[in-house]
Design an enzyme around this catalytic site. Sequence first.
Site, PDB file in Angstrom:
ATOM      1  N   LYS A   6       0.572  -1.406  -0.005  1.00  8.57           N
ATOM      2  CA  LYS A   6       0.067  -0.131   0.223  1.00  8.57           C
ATOM      3  C   LYS A   6       1.138   1.226   0.177  1.00  8.57           C
ATOM      4  O   LYS A   6       0.478   2.554   0.630  1.00  8.57           O
ATOM      5  CB  LYS A   6      -0.897  -0.138   1.114  1.00  8.57           C
ATOM      6  CG  LYS A   6      -2.417  -0.826   1.552  1.00  8.57           C
ATOM      7  CD  LYS A   6      -2.762  -1.403   2.232  1.00  8.57           C
ATOM      8  CE  LYS A   6      -3.980  -2.644   2.623  1.00  8.57           C
ATOM      9  NZ  LYS A   6      -4.517  -2.623   0.986  1.00  8.57           N
ATOM     10  N   CYS A   7       1.775   1.174  -0.439  1.00 10.55           N
ATOM     11  CA  CYS A   7       3.023   2.304  -0.132  1.00 10.55           C
ATOM     12  C   CYS A   7       2.560   3.181  -2.291  1.00 10.55           C
ATOM     13  O   CYS A   7       2.280   2.860  -2.950  1.00 10.55           O
ATOM     14  CB  CYS A   7       4.398   1.631  -0.518  1.00 10.55           C
ATOM     15  SG  CYS A   7       5.624   2.679  -0.775  1.00 10.55           S
TER      16      CYS A   7
END
Length: 166
Positions: A42-43
Amino acid sequence: MDNWEEAETIYEFTAKDLKTGEEVSLKKYKGHVCIIVNVASKCGYTKRNYEQLVKLHEKYGEEKGLKILAFPCNQFGKQEPGNSEKICEFAEKKNVKFDMFEKINVNGKDAHPLWKFLQNKIPGERGKAIKWNFTKFIINEDGEPVERFASAKNPNDLVEVLEKYW
């Protein structure tokens, strides 16, 4: 490995396989140039890094023997919150065929010994600690860390560097 300070190569370490949970000796990578990277699902760097790492593995895995060792980590912005099953599902959707290991810490007293070793051998521009997701280490055929790159370095841009070690 508690005495990581005495290690000379990555071959002295083990890590748990993401799918099976079994300890894997990193000796299995002997004779291969490797990229070791901390990953997160989730970066802001996730999409580009996964796409490019998959392509590097597809192109150079067979041709040059390149091995990619990915270590999920939740220490930066809690961007890898899932358990092993969720991380496996995510990796399958991204068409990951390279080796992935169980979620670890890369910094602090609870950091995986391999990551303590890597940081100690090649400090970054702003010290030893890993600063963010997708920090990349290049390991030569002898198992020695030889290069370190920050998150912003695209995997595709590593090809020129990798060619020095093939």
